[in-house]
Design an enzyme around this catalytic site. Structure first.
Site, PDB file in Angstrom:
ATOM      1  N   HIS C  94       0.867  -1.193   0.000  1.00  0.00           N
ATOM      2  CA  HIS C  94       0.000   0.000   0.000  1.00  0.00           C
ATOM      3  C   HIS C  94       0.896   1.232   0.000  1.00  0.00           C
ATOM      4  O   HIS C  94       1.797   1.342   0.824  1.00  0.00           O
ATOM      5  CB  HIS C  94      -0.884  -0.010   1.248  1.00  0.00           C
ATOM      6  CG  HIS C  94      -1.680   1.245   1.438  1.00  0.00           C
ATOM      7  ND1 HIS C  94      -2.421   1.813   0.432  1.00  0.00           N
ATOM      8  CD2 HIS C  94      -1.838   2.061   2.523  1.00  0.00           C
ATOM      9  CE1 HIS C  94      -3.018   2.907   0.883  1.00  0.00           C
ATOM     10  NE2 HIS C  94      -2.673   3.085   2.145  1.00  0.00           N
ATOM     11  N   HIS C  96       0.897   5.746  -1.097  1.00  0.00           N
ATOM     12  CA  HIS C  96       0.162   6.918  -1.560  1.00  0.00           C
ATOM     13  C   HIS C  96       0.964   7.513  -2.721  1.00  0.00           C
ATOM     14  O   HIS C  96       1.209   8.713  -2.757  1.00  0.00           O
ATOM     15  CB  HIS C  96      -0.013   7.934  -0.433  1.00  0.00           C
ATOM     16  CG  HIS C  96      -0.992   7.526   0.618  1.00  0.00           C
ATOM     17  ND1 HIS C  96      -1.759   8.425   1.309  1.00  0.00           N
ATOM     18  CD2 HIS C  96      -1.348   6.301   1.087  1.00  0.00           C
ATOM     19  CE1 HIS C  96      -2.538   7.779   2.177  1.00  0.00           C
ATOM     20  NE2 HIS C  96      -2.296   6.490   2.065  1.00  0.00           N
ATOM     21  N   ASP C 119       0.336  -5.159 -20.337  1.00  0.00           N
ATOM     22  CA  ASP C 119       1.334  -6.143 -19.919  1.00  0.00           C
ATOM     23  C   ASP C 119       1.090  -6.615 -18.494  1.00  0.00           C
ATOM     24  O   ASP C 119       1.569  -7.668 -18.085  1.00  0.00           O
ATOM     25  CB  ASP C 119       2.745  -5.534 -19.997  1.00  0.00           C
ATOM     26  CG  ASP C 119       3.278  -5.496 -21.425  1.00  0.00           C
ATOM     27  OD1 ASP C 119       2.754  -6.237 -22.275  1.00  0.00           O
ATOM     28  OD2 ASP C 119       4.226  -4.721 -21.680  1.00  0.00           O
ATOM     29  N   HIS C 168      -8.631   7.679  -1.584  1.00  0.00           N
ATOM     30  CA  HIS C 168      -7.516   7.256  -0.758  1.00  0.00           C
ATOM     31  C   HIS C 168      -6.253   7.028  -1.625  1.00  0.00           C
ATOM     32  O   HIS C 168      -5.590   8.003  -1.955  1.00  0.00           O
ATOM     33  CB  HIS C 168      -7.952   6.004   0.029  1.00  0.00           C
ATOM     34  CG  HIS C 168      -7.022   5.573   1.105  1.00  0.00           C
ATOM     35  ND1 HIS C 168      -7.457   4.942   2.243  1.00  0.00           N
ATOM     36  CD2 HIS C 168      -5.665   5.633   1.213  1.00  0.00           C
ATOM     37  CE1 HIS C 168      -6.408   4.649   3.010  1.00  0.00           C
ATOM     38  NE2 HIS C 168      -5.324   5.063   2.412  1.00  0.00           N
ATOM     39  N   TYR C 226       7.547 -13.875 -22.579  1.00  0.00           N
ATOM     40  CA  TYR C 226       8.383 -12.755 -22.158  1.00  0.00           C
ATOM     41  C   TYR C 226       9.287 -13.243 -21.029  1.00  0.00           C
ATOM     42  O   TYR C 226       8.892 -14.056 -20.216  1.00  0.00           O
ATOM     43  CB  TYR C 226       7.507 -11.606 -21.661  1.00  0.00           C
ATOM     44  CG  TYR C 226       8.282 -10.403 -21.205  1.00  0.00           C
ATOM     45  CD1 TYR C 226       8.620  -9.383 -22.085  1.00  0.00           C
ATOM     46  CD2 TYR C 226       8.688 -10.282 -19.876  1.00  0.00           C
ATOM     47  CE1 TYR C 226       9.334  -8.262 -21.663  1.00  0.00           C
ATOM     48  CE2 TYR C 226       9.401  -9.170 -19.440  1.00  0.00           C
ATOM     49  CZ  TYR C 226       9.715  -8.161 -20.344  1.00  0.00           C
ATOM     50  OH  TYR C 226      10.423  -7.075 -19.911  1.00  0.00           O
TER      51      TYR C 226
END
Lengths: 231, 231, 231, 231
Positions: C94, C96, C119, C168, C226
């Protein structure tokens, strides 16, 4: 084999990252030995910090691996198509650099809004069409090269050293790998400037033709007087 | 000759790159020895990492090379025109810094939207006109200097330490090379702030005149009280 | 206990900062040992320069602290909800990060505008709803995890490795902590590109479906080609 | 005298530059020893690389220099007004950081668009009015402090740890100099996010009140549970 070219190609790939053009492993640079018709390219999806010259992969102009224990970049067929299409280019670079990619995703050419671009591109940075469903299904990466070649029809590869792939990102090229990297660096900066110019003034138009011609000819062709004389 | 000035000019050029104002080799700083009427300037198109003080080129106020084994910056004639036009300036800088170039390409002056600009510019950052086809064809770089001088008519070079060349990029100047670099750094930041200000509020207008005057006089002229007393 | 996972989680947290995704202490990465059903996570509000592997906190899948002298990240209950909801994920991040947070605050999904996103994401980056007043008052952080799970209903966690929380910021996940970090890095870059694309062309639409499918399948699933073969 | 506080204030000023909030010398941080009613502040216009703790200037709460051989920051009277107005603040920071300054120049408050801001500001980042011509002519810097105090009427200095000065730039404060720096760093990031949010969705509105309250109270006041327990 091709130890010197491998070192050049390695340094070019590292330089892409140093210039901030590469996020994670999204980018690749290649170079060609025209005498031997062999291309040296970065391996696929290997972290830049771990790359060595020995990791570079050698392929021929049919895209067949000639040397190397790793898989070459998945974009190798596109590079090979470009080398086959234009004998004058010695290096090719593909990145997803942020601002150039914005224009590719927005499906907008970059008009030649100032002398910074004119020094490099003799006109706009062209945009390819989207690939068709058929072109995507079979031989996708080679077809990516082919739509670039199609878009370059009637244009000069030296005075238009790069294009934007619609919905994808830029390719650039040059007389050698270093030149292709410099063009990738310049294109990203040009794209950033054009982005802001168009936000500040959506009516911004191309430079007058005589300025475009002058700036390009200062740096390119028989009357160039920028930089130092070649030794 | 002029070893100390060469070192200053070298450091100024390196400083432009350190401040992020220069991509590849797009930029140049010069300084003048007014006693000897000689200008020291960066050579053309040389990679910054390789530059030494000994590479700096000395030219006179007619633009003739007096010392140096390399070609001077292709923009030298513009620098020389500015030194001839204004005896008070001791240094000149030209960059294609990203945000200042956006305004130059968008053909917009930078209005004085805040005290950051007022501390440096006593009003807007002016924009020149485009050069004519004739001015571009013959003596292009000197004519670039001449349109700057034309635009500065009626303005004070100290309280307007830079301009934007339409379709091109900024020039700044100052009492010495260092001051010209500081003004280039400040102009780029001012341009970035103005870019965002105008996007957030397209109706943003210039500061009230009394704030503009106050901020400029805090730093400049007989009543300045910013910074330390000169020793 | 779990010394190796603690080191991985520490390195992942430091890597978030190195990639510029974290301002001050705004971000956290965790990893899970599925065999022991234990989660390792960053402590709350500790300066990144001072973090050591020993500071990492171990919690169980009920969110109870099993080891550690510091409080775990205040977002721990959200991480735990995600680990419980999807057995395939081994790491959660997480942040910001600036551009992803712009989309979260603007309450806009990120449409799949180019191959860079394709991708990684097999479609748009989804946006959750706002939590209700009740969900905020009691058990806020766990409810944050729950609205993510709600939004992921009908979506595949591997081909949609992150979401935007309305008002958020983003959460990302992956097969391990490293993968979750790579997805956070990629999402921030994708968000930056999408931001500019939408400003340049507000009508920009999603990639054709066949390009989206192709790009995603180049990197994921049985036909991926890939990168290097797994050893 | 006050050697420890001088070192803290020096480090805070250097930290502003390290965080990219300061161009050239445009910024200053101060701290106060409440027991002795003395303020330590950066000298005016001195290059950051040359700053030492011994260069810090000590002034009293009337703004009179108590110790120091250099002139204090020209903004010292504004800092002193703030320390006099609010006994709870221990540090003050003034910068011209790029994105916060955009909002100040555009004369727009920063609405609380997301939890990043709510963690710090219990509502919008307020905007002062312009100073009048009289306020600018006499005692300009102290009047700058006074319009901030005027704007803060009815607001809590702890849950609103900064303001934007119309046409100028931000001030932030905190319980000590470090906290004031953290708030300056956070405000710049918040401003960057808000800038992009408003471009992506000009109709973006403030967070629901219950989210705003929750996020603020997680970090501040008697029910805070973010970070570690104070030793």
């Amino acid at each position: 084999m091709l130890e010197r070219l491998k070192e050049e190609v390695l340094q070019a790939n590292l330089s892409l990252q140093r210039h901030g053009l590469v996020t994670l492993t999204w980018g690749n640079a290649s170079g060609i030995d025209r005498g031997r018709s062999l291309v040296v390219i970065k391996p696929s999806g290997v972290d830049y910090v771990a790359l060595t010259a020995g990791d570079m992969v050698v392929v021929d102009l049919a895209g067949k691996i000639v040397e190397g224990s790793l898989r070459p970049s998945s974009d190798t067929p596109a590079h090979v198509v470009l080398y086959n299409a234009c004998p004058a280019i010695g290096g090719v670079v593909h990145t997803h650099s942020t601002f150039a990619t914005m224009f590719a995703q927005a499906c907008r050419e970059i008009p030649c809004l100032g002398t910074t671009q004119a020094d490099l591109f003799h006109g706009p940075v062209p945009l390819t069409r989207f690939l068709t469903a058929d072109e995507v299904r079979d031989d996708y990466e080679a077809n990516t090269g082919r739509v670039i070649v199609e878009r370059m029809a009637g244009l000069d590869w030296e005075s238009t050293p790069g294009v934007l792939l619609a919905g994808h990102a830029p390719f650039t090229w040059g007389s050698d790998t270093d030149a292709a990297v410099r063009h990738a660096v310049a294109l990203e900066r040009i794209a950033h400037m054009a982005f802001g110019t168009l936000l500040l003034n959506p009516e911004s138009g191309a430079l007058p033709r005589y300025v475009l011609d002058k700036h390009h000819r200062r740096k390119h062709g028989p009357d160039a007087y920028y930089g130092q004389k070649k030794p």
